[in-house]
Motif scaffolding. Structure first.
Motif, PDB file in Angstrom:
ATOM      1  N   SER A  91       0.834  -1.206   0.000  1.00  0.00           N
ATOM      2  CA  SER A  91       0.000   0.000   0.000  1.00  0.00           C
ATOM      3  C   SER A  91       0.869   1.256   0.000  1.00  0.00           C
ATOM      4  O   SER A  91       0.611   2.204  -0.745  1.00  0.00           O
ATOM      5  N   LEU A  92       1.910   1.263   0.823  1.00  0.00           N
ATOM      6  CA  LEU A  92       2.811   2.415   0.902  1.00  0.00           C
ATOM      7  C   LEU A  92       3.582   2.588  -0.402  1.00  0.00           C
ATOM      8  O   LEU A  92       3.697   3.698  -0.920  1.00  0.00           O
ATOM      9  N   ARG A  93       4.087   1.492  -0.972  1.00  0.00           N
ATOM     10  CA  ARG A  93       4.817   1.570  -2.247  1.00  0.00           C
ATOM     11  C   ARG A  93       3.914   2.141  -3.346  1.00  0.00           C
ATOM     12  O   ARG A  93       4.333   2.999  -4.124  1.00  0.00           O
ATOM     13  N   ASP A  94       2.657   1.708  -3.381  1.00  0.00           N
ATOM     14  CA  ASP A  94       1.711   2.231  -4.370  1.00  0.00           C
ATOM     15  C   ASP A  94       1.490   3.728  -4.178  1.00  0.00           C
ATOM     16  O   ASP A  94       1.456   4.494  -5.137  1.00  0.00           O
ATOM     17  N   LYS A  95       1.340   4.164  -2.930  1.00  0.00           N
ATOM     18  CA  LYS A  95       1.107   5.586  -2.641  1.00  0.00           C
ATOM     19  C   LYS A  95       2.342   6.414  -3.021  1.00  0.00           C
ATOM     20  O   LYS A  95       2.209   7.507  -3.574  1.00  0.00           O
ATOM     21  N   ILE A  96       3.525   5.911  -2.755  1.00  0.00           N
ATOM     22  CA  ILE A  96       4.760   6.617  -3.122  1.00  0.00           C
ATOM     23  C   ILE A  96       4.838   6.774  -4.640  1.00  0.00           C
ATOM     24  O   ILE A  96       5.100   7.870  -5.146  1.00  0.00           O
ATOM     25  N   SER A  97       4.606   5.687  -5.362  1.00  0.00           N
ATOM     26  CA  SER A  97       4.659   5.739  -6.829  1.00  0.00           C
ATOM     27  C   SER A  97       3.604   6.683  -7.387  1.00  0.00           C
ATOM     28  O   SER A  97       3.882   7.479  -8.289  1.00  0.00           O
TER      29      SER A  97
ATOM     30  N   GLN B 143      18.034  -2.158   3.380  1.00  0.00           N
ATOM     31  CA  GLN B 143      17.402  -3.408   2.956  1.00  0.00           C
ATOM     32  C   GLN B 143      15.929  -3.437   3.385  1.00  0.00           C
ATOM     33  O   GLN B 143      15.064  -3.833   2.609  1.00  0.00           O
ATOM     34  N   PHE B 144      15.620  -2.995   4.602  1.00  0.00           N
ATOM     35  CA  PHE B 144      14.232  -2.971   5.044  1.00  0.00           C
ATOM     36  C   PHE B 144      13.431  -1.931   4.260  1.00  0.00           C
ATOM     37  O   PHE B 144      12.288  -2.179   3.858  1.00  0.00           O
ATOM     38  N   ILE B 145      14.022  -0.755   4.016  1.00  0.00           N
ATOM     39  CA  ILE B 145      13.337   0.312   3.285  1.00  0.00           C
ATOM     40  C   ILE B 145      12.969  -0.140   1.875  1.00  0.00           C
ATOM     41  O   ILE B 145      11.938   0.263   1.336  1.00  0.00           O
ATOM     42  N   ARG B 146      13.776  -1.019   1.281  1.00  0.00           N
ATOM     43  CA  ARG B 146      13.482  -1.549  -0.057  1.00  0.00           C
ATOM     44  C   ARG B 146      12.157  -2.328  -0.095  1.00  0.00           C
ATOM     45  O   ARG B 146      11.588  -2.537  -1.155  1.00  0.00           O
ATOM     46  N   ASN B 147      11.651  -2.761   1.065  1.00  0.00           N
ATOM     47  CA  ASN B 147      10.362  -3.462   1.108  1.00  0.00           C
ATOM     48  C   ASN B 147       9.207  -2.581   0.661  1.00  0.00           C
ATOM     49  O   ASN B 147       8.193  -3.088   0.194  1.00  0.00           O
ATOM     50  N   PHE B 148       9.341  -1.262   0.828  1.00  0.00           N
ATOM     51  CA  PHE B 148       8.212  -0.374   0.523  1.00  0.00           C
ATOM     52  C   PHE B 148       8.585   0.847  -0.303  1.00  0.00           C
ATOM     53  O   PHE B 148       7.705   1.613  -0.679  1.00  0.00           O
ATOM     54  N   CYS B 149       9.858   1.065  -0.596  1.00  0.00           N
ATOM     55  CA  CYS B 149      10.279   2.237  -1.377  1.00  0.00           C
ATOM     56  C   CYS B 149      10.919   1.828  -2.695  1.00  0.00           C
ATOM     57  O   CYS B 149      11.664   0.847  -2.743  1.00  0.00           O
ATOM     58  N   PRO B 150      10.675   2.602  -3.750  1.00  0.00           N
ATOM     59  CA  PRO B 150      11.423   2.394  -4.993  1.00  0.00           C
ATOM     60  C   PRO B 150      12.926   2.579  -4.748  1.00  0.00           C
ATOM     61  O   PRO B 150      13.340   3.261  -3.804  1.00  0.00           O
ATOM     62  N   ALA B 151      13.740   1.985  -5.591  1.00  0.00           N
ATOM     63  CA  ALA B 151      15.199   1.953  -5.393  1.00  0.00           C
ATOM     64  C   ALA B 151      15.852   3.324  -5.358  1.00  0.00           C
ATOM     65  O   ALA B 151      16.902   3.489  -4.733  1.00  0.00           O
ATOM     66  N   ASP B 152      15.261   4.343  -6.013  1.00  0.00           N
ATOM     67  CA  ASP B 152      15.926   5.652  -6.025  1.00  0.00           C
ATOM     68  C   ASP B 152      15.781   6.393  -4.692  1.00  0.00           C
ATOM     69  O   ASP B 152      16.426   7.420  -4.481  1.00  0.00           O
ATOM     70  N   PHE B 153      14.990   5.888  -3.754  1.00  0.00           N
ATOM     71  CA  PHE B 153      14.962   6.406  -2.387  1.00  0.00           C
ATOM     72  C   PHE B 153      16.046   5.663  -1.619  1.00  0.00           C
ATOM     73  O   PHE B 153      15.864   4.531  -1.186  1.00  0.00           O
TER      74      PHE B 153
ATOM     75  N   TRP C 107      14.752  10.024   1.318  1.00  0.00           N
ATOM     76  CA  TRP C 107      14.837  10.882   0.135  1.00  0.00           C
ATOM     77  C   TRP C 107      15.743  10.282  -0.920  1.00  0.00           C
ATOM     78  O   TRP C 107      16.458   9.317  -0.687  1.00  0.00           O
ATOM     79  N   LYS C 108      15.685  10.904  -2.094  1.00  0.00           N
ATOM     80  CA  LYS C 108      16.508  10.512  -3.233  1.00  0.00           C
ATOM     81  C   LYS C 108      17.820  11.294  -3.163  1.00  0.00           C
ATOM     82  O   LYS C 108      17.839  12.505  -3.332  1.00  0.00           O
ATOM     83  N   SER C 109      18.922  10.577  -2.941  1.00  0.00           N
ATOM     84  CA  SER C 109      20.210  11.251  -2.745  1.00  0.00           C
ATOM     85  C   SER C 109      20.746  11.896  -4.010  1.00  0.00           C
ATOM     86  O   SER C 109      21.597  12.773  -3.929  1.00  0.00           O
ATOM     87  N   TYR C 110      20.267  11.499  -5.173  1.00  0.00           N
ATOM     88  CA  TYR C 110      20.736  12.164  -6.385  1.00  0.00           C
ATOM     89  C   TYR C 110      20.100  13.550  -6.537  1.00  0.00           C
ATOM     90  O   TYR C 110      20.580  14.376  -7.310  1.00  0.00           O
ATOM     91  N   LEU C 111      19.031  13.831  -5.779  1.00  0.00           N
ATOM     92  CA  LEU C 111      18.383  15.144  -5.821  1.00  0.00           C
ATOM     93  C   LEU C 111      18.751  16.038  -4.642  1.00  0.00           C
ATOM     94  O   LEU C 111      18.808  17.256  -4.790  1.00  0.00           O
ATOM     95  N   PHE C 112      18.952  15.431  -3.468  1.00  0.00           N
ATOM     96  CA  PHE C 112      19.186  16.205  -2.240  1.00  0.00           C
ATOM     97  C   PHE C 112      20.322  15.621  -1.424  1.00  0.00           C
ATOM     98  O   PHE C 112      20.463  14.405  -1.326  1.00  0.00           O
ATOM     99  N   GLU C 113      21.081  16.506  -0.832  1.00  0.00           N
ATOM    100  CA  GLU C 113      22.009  16.118   0.219  1.00  0.00           C
ATOM    101  C   GLU C 113      21.287  16.425   1.528  1.00  0.00           C
ATOM    102  O   GLU C 113      20.771  17.528   1.712  1.00  0.00           O
ATOM    103  N   GLY C 114      21.194  15.452   2.407  1.00  0.00           N
ATOM    104  CA  GLY C 114      20.481  15.644   3.665  1.00  0.00           C
ATOM    105  C   GLY C 114      21.371  15.330   4.854  1.00  0.00           C
ATOM    106  O   GLY C 114      22.160  14.383   4.818  1.00  0.00           O
TER     107      GLY C 114
END
Length: 180
Positions: free
Chosen positions: A17-23, A43-53, A72-79
């Motif tokens: 559900s979370l992966r669908d909402k993110i997409s 590895q756990f975050i990959r369960n619900f996030c696309p790879a670019d997060f 966040w997506k590290s190619y867009l932001f440094e955090g």
């Protein structure tokens, strides 16, 4: 930014559900509250996030409640984690597109009366640079006005204290899309 109180990340159904909402949202930053997790890894975050997060900061849950994460997506932001407190994490971002700097604070407010008092006191005492871009979001577990409730009632005194704390910043409320 996708902001969601997920009430636990403990099942494939919730992950899907979370992966669908993110997409669906097309977001570049995700803020989750009430993760009910004491640790995260990629590895756990990959369960619900696309790879670019691929970058994140989190505040672990205490016992069976709470927990915050910003992903966040590290190619867009440094955090960089700038601050963590019992009900918030603050990440300073720099855009890799235009070098714009800004701060994001993800909040999960306490549910108890005593916790809400501590939370509003903390909120009133935040020292934020006036001209620095800042986004404060999350699940505050407080309401600004009686109409914000999904049923009649509510503690008017707590609403007053919450509004007083927010007014110290001169915040601009951005309404949620599709929900109260």
């Amino acid at each position: 930014i996708l902001c969601w109180n997920i009430r636990g990340l403990n099942s494939d159904k919730k992950w899907n559900s979370l992966r669908d909402k993110i997409s669906e949202s097309g977001c570049d930053i995700i803020c989750l509250q009430e993760t009910k997790k004491d640790s995260f890894d990629l590895q756990f975050i990959r369960n619900f996030c696309p790879a670019d997060f691929d970058a994140f900061e989190y505040l672990p849950s205490i016992g069976a409640s709470g927990g915050l994460i910003i992903i966040w997506k590290s190619y867009l932001f440094e955090g960089t984690l700038a601050f963590a407190y019992e009900f918030s994490i603050l990440v300073e971002f720099i855009s890799k597109h235009n070098d714009l700097q800004w701060i994001l604070t993800n909040v999960y407010g306490p549910c108890t009366s005593f916790g809400k008092q501590n939370f509003t006191n903390w909120l009133q005492n935040i020292q934020m640079l006036e001209a620095f871009p800042w986004l404060l979001l999350g699940d505050f577990n407080l309401m600004r006005k009686p109409e914000d409730r999904n049923r009649p009632g509510g503690d008017i005194q707590k609403m007053f204290l919450f509004n007083e704390a927010l007014s110290a910043f001169g915040v601009v409320e951005l309404p949620l899309q599709g929900r109260k």
